[in-house]
Design a protein around this motif. Sequence first.
Motif, PDB file in Angstrom:
ATOM      1  N   ARG A  97       0.880  -0.982   0.219  1.00 11.92           N
ATOM      2  CA  ARG A  97       0.807   0.150   0.012  1.00 11.92           C
ATOM      3  C   ARG A  97       0.719   1.669  -0.236  1.00 11.92           C
ATOM      4  NH1 ARG A  97      -5.376  -0.807   1.209  1.00 11.92           N
ATOM      5  NH2 ARG A  97      -5.647   1.728   2.338  1.00 11.92           N
ATOM      6  N   LEU A  98       1.802   1.227  -0.113  1.00 14.48           N
ATOM      7  CA  LEU A  98       3.457   2.574   0.620  1.00 14.48           C
ATOM      8  C   LEU A  98       3.939   2.624  -0.755  1.00 14.48           C
ATOM      9  CD1 LEU A  98       4.538   2.080   4.452  1.00 14.48           C
ATOM     10  CD2 LEU A  98       3.135   3.845   3.062  1.00 14.48           C
ATOM     11  N   LEU A  99       3.971   1.258  -1.090  1.00 13.76           N
ATOM     12  CA  LEU A  99       4.138   1.352  -2.446  1.00 13.76           C
ATOM     13  C   LEU A  99       3.404   1.675  -3.517  1.00 13.76           C
ATOM     14  CD1 LEU A  99       7.151   0.572  -3.982  1.00 13.76           C
ATOM     15  CD2 LEU A  99       6.870  -2.016  -4.090  1.00 13.76           C
ATOM     16  N   VAL A 100       2.610   0.659  -3.898  1.00 17.25           N
ATOM     17  CA  VAL A 100       1.601   1.282  -5.586  1.00 17.25           C
ATOM     18  C   VAL A 100       0.530   2.427  -4.526  1.00 17.25           C
ATOM     19  CG1 VAL A 100       0.511  -0.131  -7.404  1.00 17.25           C
ATOM     20  CG2 VAL A 100       2.042  -1.652  -5.986  1.00 17.25           C
ATOM     21  N   LEU A 105       4.055   2.442  -9.235  1.00 16.25           N
ATOM     22  CA  LEU A 105       5.110   2.481  -8.718  1.00 16.25           C
ATOM     23  C   LEU A 105       5.337   4.014  -7.858  1.00 16.25           C
ATOM     24  CD1 LEU A 105       6.814  -0.510  -9.704  1.00 16.25           C
ATOM     25  CD2 LEU A 105       5.659  -0.632  -7.603  1.00 16.25           C
ATOM     26  N   ARG A 106       5.309   3.561  -6.059  1.00  9.73           N
ATOM     27  CA  ARG A 106       6.510   4.724  -5.746  1.00  9.73           C
ATOM     28  C   ARG A 106       7.264   4.052  -5.363  1.00  9.73           C
ATOM     29  NH1 ARG A 106       2.727   8.181  -1.580  1.00  9.73           N
ATOM     30  NH2 ARG A 106       4.258   9.140  -1.860  1.00  9.73           N
ATOM     31  N   LEU A 107       8.431   4.745  -5.786  1.00 10.40           N
ATOM     32  CA  LEU A 107       9.966   4.026  -5.157  1.00 10.40           C
ATOM     33  C   LEU A 107      10.671   5.380  -4.417  1.00 10.40           C
ATOM     34  CD1 LEU A 107      10.914   2.369  -8.603  1.00 10.40           C
ATOM     35  CD2 LEU A 107      10.316   1.281  -6.213  1.00 10.40           C
ATOM     36  N   GLY A 108      11.152   4.199  -3.566  1.00 15.41           N
ATOM     37  CA  GLY A 108      12.513   5.462  -2.841  1.00 15.41           C
ATOM     38  C   GLY A 108      11.473   5.851  -1.345  1.00 15.41           C
ATOM     39  N   PRO A 109      11.808   6.880  -0.763  1.00 18.89           N
ATOM     40  CA  PRO A 109      11.201   7.660   0.351  1.00 18.89           C
ATOM     41  C   PRO A 109      10.665   8.619  -0.421  1.00 18.89           C
ATOM     42  CG  PRO A 109      13.862   8.355   0.282  1.00 18.89           C
ATOM     43  CD  PRO A 109      13.159   7.458  -0.344  1.00 18.89           C
ATOM     44  N   ASP A 110      10.557   9.586  -1.166  1.00 18.24           N
ATOM     45  CA  ASP A 110      10.345  11.318  -1.175  1.00 18.24           C
ATOM     46  C   ASP A 110       8.755  10.764  -1.019  1.00 18.24           C
ATOM     47  OD1 ASP A 110      12.707  12.301  -1.729  1.00 18.24           O
ATOM     48  OD2 ASP A 110      12.587  12.125  -4.288  1.00 18.24           O
ATOM     49  N   GLY A 111       8.426  12.159  -0.282  1.00 16.47           N
ATOM     50  CA  GLY A 111       6.437  11.957  -0.010  1.00 16.47           C
ATOM     51  C   GLY A 111       6.082  10.460   0.799  1.00 16.47           C
ATOM     52  N   HIS A 151      12.073   1.490  -0.870  1.00 15.56           N
ATOM     53  CA  HIS A 151      10.753   2.127   0.599  1.00 15.56           C
ATOM     54  C   HIS A 151      12.316   3.254   0.790  1.00 15.56           C
ATOM     55  CE1 HIS A 151       7.282   1.272  -0.075  1.00 15.56           C
ATOM     56  NE2 HIS A 151       6.973   0.652   0.461  1.00 15.56           N
ATOM     57  N   PHE A 152      13.082   3.043   1.013  1.00 16.24           N
ATOM     58  CA  PHE A 152      14.434   3.334   1.208  1.00 16.24           C
ATOM     59  C   PHE A 152      15.770   4.037   0.206  1.00 16.24           C
ATOM     60  CE2 PHE A 152      12.721   1.476   5.857  1.00 16.24           C
ATOM     61  CZ  PHE A 152      12.800   3.033   6.098  1.00 16.24           C
TER      62      PHE A 152
END
Length: 279
Positions: A97-100, A105-111, A151-152
């Motif tokens: 849920r944090l990634l998609v 895809l929301r890669l990395g820690p930004d946002g 995520h990191f």
Amino acid sequence: MPSTANAVVPVEELIAAAQELSVSGRWRRAARLLDTCTSDTPDARARIARAAAQVALEQDWFAGTDTATARIETAEKEFPGGDWDVDLARLRNTYRRLLVVDGRLRLGPDGKDPESLASLRREAEALRDSAPDEGRRGWAEMYLGLITDNHFADLAGAPPHYASALRAAESVEDPLLAREALRHLGDHDHDAGDHALALDRWRRATTLGAAAGTVPGTLSQLLLLGVLARDSGDEAGARALATEVAHWAGAVGAPRLEAQARGFLAGVDPTAPPAESGP
């Protein structure tokens, strides 16, 4: 008139059948099978609820649905004293849920909330350290690597977790875990420019996934082989692979994978790493 009889199928066999259906991409059929199971035994009901949560996780990842949260909450109620596998399911669902987000895809820690990410990593470490056996420890290690990676954006810190997961998979002969570990180790080989090692690992991952019956997982591996074909200058071969992956992914109900394949045909690199996090 022929006589009929009610067949009694052991719960473990029903769960195994549902898991095989899920691996092959038949998530809705697997969920329906589990939903038809009734038992007066609390232990059996709990195991069925846990299996249904695991099926929902696979469906959400490939089909882009959002069914796992409710299933996990149901399973948690069936295990009032806690259960390691349900805890892993919750971790996997939070990771997803944090990634998609909105299918992307929301890669990395930004946002992302730093404390939520830190909590997720602590939970993965706790699951690894409390795992009841080597196979489960390997799966927790795998997700610790994925969290570190995606995520990191700690591109140096993730591969040791994948390598540890692979050793665990080989020690307990878990082909699906080995496939996951090889897939992501190959990603890092590819990013480092070692295409020969990436090809070896991705081919092994493809073979393991196919042998284990994972249709969407095998399609995702074939797309990675298309990446290497493009890198080697074989654009025709790369496009042929991606075209078939897109067709198959659409047919089996895996829209996110289909979108990745069509993005690849449009020139998008599905293996591009997230940006390095700042100091």
